[in-house]
Each structure stands twice: as structure tokens, then as C-alpha cells.
Write a protein that holds these residues in place. Structure first.
Motif, PDB file in Angstrom:
ATOM      1  N   SER A 147     -16.980  -2.544  57.192  1.00 31.55           N
ATOM      2  CA  SER A 147     -16.677  -1.761  58.392  1.00 31.55           C
ATOM      3  C   SER A 147     -15.864  -0.521  58.074  1.00 31.55           C
ATOM      4  O   SER A 147     -16.094   0.548  58.670  1.00 31.55           O
ATOM      5  N   ILE A 148     -14.909  -0.632  57.160  1.00 32.60           N
ATOM      6  CA  ILE A 148     -13.998   0.486  56.891  1.00 32.60           C
ATOM      7  C   ILE A 148     -14.580   1.471  55.888  1.00 32.60           C
ATOM      8  O   ILE A 148     -14.299   2.673  55.960  1.00 32.60           O
ATOM      9  N   ILE A 149     -15.398   1.010  54.955  1.00 33.31           N
ATOM     10  CA  ILE A 149     -15.892   1.879  53.885  1.00 33.31           C
ATOM     11  C   ILE A 149     -17.372   2.224  54.068  1.00 33.31           C
ATOM     12  O   ILE A 149     -17.742   3.406  54.107  1.00 33.31           O
ATOM     13  N   LEU A 150     -18.255   1.228  54.178  1.00 31.42           N
ATOM     14  CA  LEU A 150     -19.690   1.501  54.171  1.00 31.42           C
ATOM     15  C   LEU A 150     -20.167   2.185  55.459  1.00 31.42           C
ATOM     16  O   LEU A 150     -20.874   3.198  55.402  1.00 31.42           O
ATOM     17  N   LEU A 151     -19.805   1.635  56.609  1.00 30.15           N
ATOM     18  CA  LEU A 151     -20.268   2.218  57.863  1.00 30.15           C
ATOM     19  C   LEU A 151     -19.813   3.665  58.054  1.00 30.15           C
ATOM     20  O   LEU A 151     -20.619   4.520  58.447  1.00 30.15           O
TER      21      LEU A 151
END
Length: 451
Positions: free
Chosen positions: A318-322
Motif C-alpha cells: 500500500s505504501i510503496i507499490l500502489l
């Protein structure tokens, strides 16, 4: 006698000519003249030609729009992931596959939405165009957040929006300053600090609104029922954050436009014009928004399955990929302008997007959750809020002197890598009970409850 006979002949000739004239008039009235026949033949033969030309022109415009919108980006190679994601869901393939294909499909869509809003802005003018860019610039993040809210996945909403702020401030801005500095080693890179200062103030205000529920929770003590008070504080703060963002839009587009005119002047120097029409751009924008909504629903519905299958925490996804997917347009555009030594535009893109998320999308999500009866607050827990605080402080210090070089980009980029590594090793499940020095600690998506 000769004169009378000549007059009689003239009268007879006149009558004859008159009758011939009547015959000609009859032919005229009957549309039998060569001119009318020619016009009729031309009209009958030209109507299909005109229709054919119109159809050919429409077909050519459609192909031109298709080329500009779909093939006008280097990310076009990822468009096949969209139908593959739909087929994977239809035939019930593995949920991690659906998540991965949807994530890949969202990348070019996010970039093309930004392109289409720019095309519409050519026709609407700077004021409406600015509001449109402010609304649609982070459309992917907003749609993902609203679908996550509908499925009551508050942690996905919080972490994806937090990750978008971190990505814009550290990854997008950091790589822009890095590549811009390397491409302009022999040039002095300067930018106007005024707009950077305004965005930094907005980000600090947003940080205060995020920290107050967290500090209030710890200051209330372990035995106090603080959840309701924290929720009320968050909703009140969200209303004031939206007011501040509206004031910022008015400040930027009306009263202090001169602070942001350098960006518009640089864009005008390029002499760029719209490559597709207004209604074509609007139709494409609506269609792509619908596809983004469909893929966002796939992403939200399969994120836990992908996390379990890949052995990566939902926090990291949620914090990095999206956010990397959602910020594809800002990332590419910011780097391109930095390579051209137009840092004012790069800073406007990165800081402006971060400010939109912090002061508009986050509080709007809280208000929408309030309307839906979902208890979402601004408490992003200690680790996430601390990462946000240090990110904003480091960015503000980096931009304080009005000059840039590649070393600043290196620092910001490495800060993002360190934070990403932190959330990569953080594999604590969302609802797991942790035993620490304070006793039993339960950390749900909406806050941390102490026993």
C-alpha cells in the motif's frame, strides 16, 4: 405595301419567337434545361462523395485520437495488461495474478489521465484547467481510496495515501533533482522558493492535523476511552484542511498568480497546442476513469491475497507499490522538466501533488467515510506518522536555499529507499495482538487500542 408586308412578317416572327420562348420556359419550369440537368447530376453524384468524405474525416480523427491517446506514451506496452486482468477475473485465475495485472494496467492509465486533463485545459483556460488538474491529477489514488472505503479497508486507504505523499516528496522530487543535476552539471540550477514555501506550509499544516490525533491518544493515557474523541478531532481537522486547500486554490489562481506564473511562462515557451479536440479528450477521460475504477476494485479486492502469496506485507504494497503506480504521470513529467532545467515546473508537479493528497484527498476520504458511517480518522499510527514528519522536514530543508544539484536528489532518493526497506521488513499483520512493555496492544486499522 412593302412596308406593311415587312411589318406583318415581323409580327409573325415575334409570335413565333414568343412561342419558342414559352416552350423554353416550360422546359425551364420542368427543369429540363442543360444547366438544371447538370446541377441535378452533380448533386446526385456529389451527395455520396460528401458523405464519404465526412465518414473518412471521422475515421481519420478517430485513428488520430487513438494514436495520440493510446500510442502516444512509452507506457503503451502495458495496455495489454488491462484486458488480461479482466479475463483473469472472468475466468477466476489466481487472485495474485489479478492484482499484478491490474497494477500494471493502472500505470499507463494514470499517465494518460494526466495527459487528457492537460488537453482539456487548453480549451478551458488556466483557471478551470487548474481546478481540473487539481481534481484529476490524483484520480487513481482517489478511486482506489474510495473503493477501499466501500470495502471497509481503512488501512489500505491510509497507507496508500500516505505512500503517495512520501513518493511525491522523496521518489519523484528526488529522482528529478538527481537526473536534472546530472544533465545540467555545468549550469546553475535555480528555482523560485516562493511556491515551494507555500506548499511546504500546507504540508506542515497537514502534518499537524495528522499528529494531533496520535499525540492526543498517547496523552490521554492507557485507560481512557479516547477512540470517539480522536474520531471527532479527526473529522473536525479534516473540515479545516479542506478549507485550507480551497484557500490555497484561490491563492494560486486568483490573488497571487504571479508566484506561479513562471511555470505557465515556461509552458508557453514550448508553443504546445492541443493535439485532440475537447470532446474527444473528455470522452477518453470518462472512458479511462471507468476502466481505472474497474481495475482499482480488482486491486483492493485482491491485495491481501497478493500479500499472502508473495510474502510481502500489506503495508509495503500500500505504501510503496500502489503510489508508484498512481504517481507514474507526475514522476515522468517531473523528470522530463528537470532534464530541461525547468525546476520550477518539477517542484510544482511533485510538491503540488503531495499537497493535493495531504490537504484534499486525505480529509475528503475522512468526510466520505463519515457519510458512509465508517470510522476513519487521521491517526496513521506512530511509524507511519513519524515517516511522514521526517519526510516533510527533510524536503523543506532541501529546498530552503533556492538552488539545486544532484546531491540533493541522491539524499531524497536514499531516504525513500530507507523508508521502503523499513516497511518491507515490517510484516506485522493488521489485526495482530502484540505484547510489549505496555501490556497487550491491539492495532486495528482505525487506531491502536491499549488494554
Amino acid at each position: 405595301m412593302e412596308e406593311s408586308q415587312e411589318a406583318l412578317n415581323n409580327i409573325e416572327n415575334g409570335i413565333s419567337n414568343y412561342n419558342k420562348g414559352l416552350g423554353n420556359n416550360k422546359e425551364i419550369n420542368g427543369s429540363k434545361t442543360p444547366q438544371n440537368l447538370s446541377a441535378s447530376i452533380v448533386r446526385k453524384k456529389s451527395d455520396p462523395i460528401l458523405v464519404s468524405n465526412v465518414r473518412f474525416q471521422m475515421l481519420r480523427n478517430m485513428l488520430n485520437n487513438l494514436h495520440e491517446v493510446v500510442l502516444g506514451t512509452k507506457l503503451a506496452v502495458l495496455f495489454p495488461a488491462i484486458p488480461l486482468a479482466i479475463l483473469a477475473d472472468f475466468y477466476h485465475f489466481g487472485r495474485p495474478w489479478i492484482f499484478a495485472l491490474s497494477l500494471l494496467g493502472l500505470t499507463p492509465l494514470a499517465e494518460r489521465v494526466s495527459f487528457l486533463t492537460e488537453q482539456i485545459a487548453y480549451f478551458t483556460g488556466p483557471t478551470v484547467g487548474g481546478l481540473l488538474n487539481a481534481t484529476c491529477g490524483n484520480a487513481t489514488e482517489m478511486i482506489i481510496a474510495f473503493f477501499a472505503l466501500r470495502q471497509n479497508k481503512i488501512h489500505v486507504v491510509k497507507y496508500s495515501l500516505l505512500g503517495s505523499i512520501l513518493s511525491n516528496l522523496l521518489l519523484v522530487l528526488g529522482t528529478s533533482l538527481l537526473f536534472g543535476g546530472l544533465a545540467n552539471l555545468k549550469k546553475e540550477q535555480r528555482y523560485d522558493r516562493k511556491q515551494a514555501d507555500v506548499n511546504s506550509l500546507l504540508l506542515l499544516l497537514g502534518l499537524l492535523c495528522h499528529m494531533l490525533p496520535l499525540m492526543f491518544r498517547y496523552a490521554s493515557g492507557l485507560g481512557n476511552p479516547f477512540a470517539i474523541d480522536t474520531l471527532q478531532l479527526s473529522r473536525t481537522s479534516s473540515i479545516f484542511m479542506l478549507i485550507a486547500y480551497v484557500a490555497y486554490i484561490f491563492f494560486q489562481l486568483k490573488t497571487h498568480r504571479q508566484l506561479f506564473e513562471s511555470q505557465e511562462e515556461d509552458e508557453d515557451e514550448d508553443g504546445e497546442k492541443a493535439v485532440i479536440g475537447f470532446w474527444s479528450a473528455f470522452s477518453w477521460l470518462v472512458g479511462m476513469t471507468i476502466i481505472i475504477a474497474l481495475l482499482s476494485e480488482y486491486v483492493v479486492g485482491t491485495i491481501e491475497a497478493a500479500s499472502n502469496s508473495w510474502g510481502i506485507s500489506v503495508n509495503f504494497i500500500s505504501i510503496i507499490l500502489l503510489p508508484i503506480v498512481g504517481n507514474a504521470a507526475e514522476h515522468a513529467g517531473s523528470i522530463i522538466f528537470a532534464l530541461k532545467n525547468k525546476l520550477d515546473i518539477s517542484l510544482g508537479v511533485a510538491l503540488g501533488s503531495a499537497s493535493q493528497i495531504s490537504m484534499f484527498v486525505v480529509p475528503l476520504s475522512v468526510i466520505v467515510a463519515w457519510i458512509m458511517g465508517i470510522q476513519m480518522d487521521l491517526d496513521f499510527s506512530l511509524l507511519e506518522t513519524g515517516s511522514l514528519a521526517f519526510t516533510i522536514i527533510i524536503t523543506a530543508f532541501t529546498l530552503q536555499d533556492g538552488t539545486s544539484h544532484y546531491m540533493k536528489g541522491v539524499i531524497l532518493f536514499l531516504c525513500y529507499v530507507v523508508i521502503a526497506a523499513c516497511f518491507f521488513v515490517d510484516k506485522i499483520p493488521m489485526n495482530e495482538t502484540i505484547v510489549g512493555n505496555l501490556g497487550t496492544v491491539h492495532e486495528p486499522s482505525s487506531g491502536i487500542l491499549f488494554a
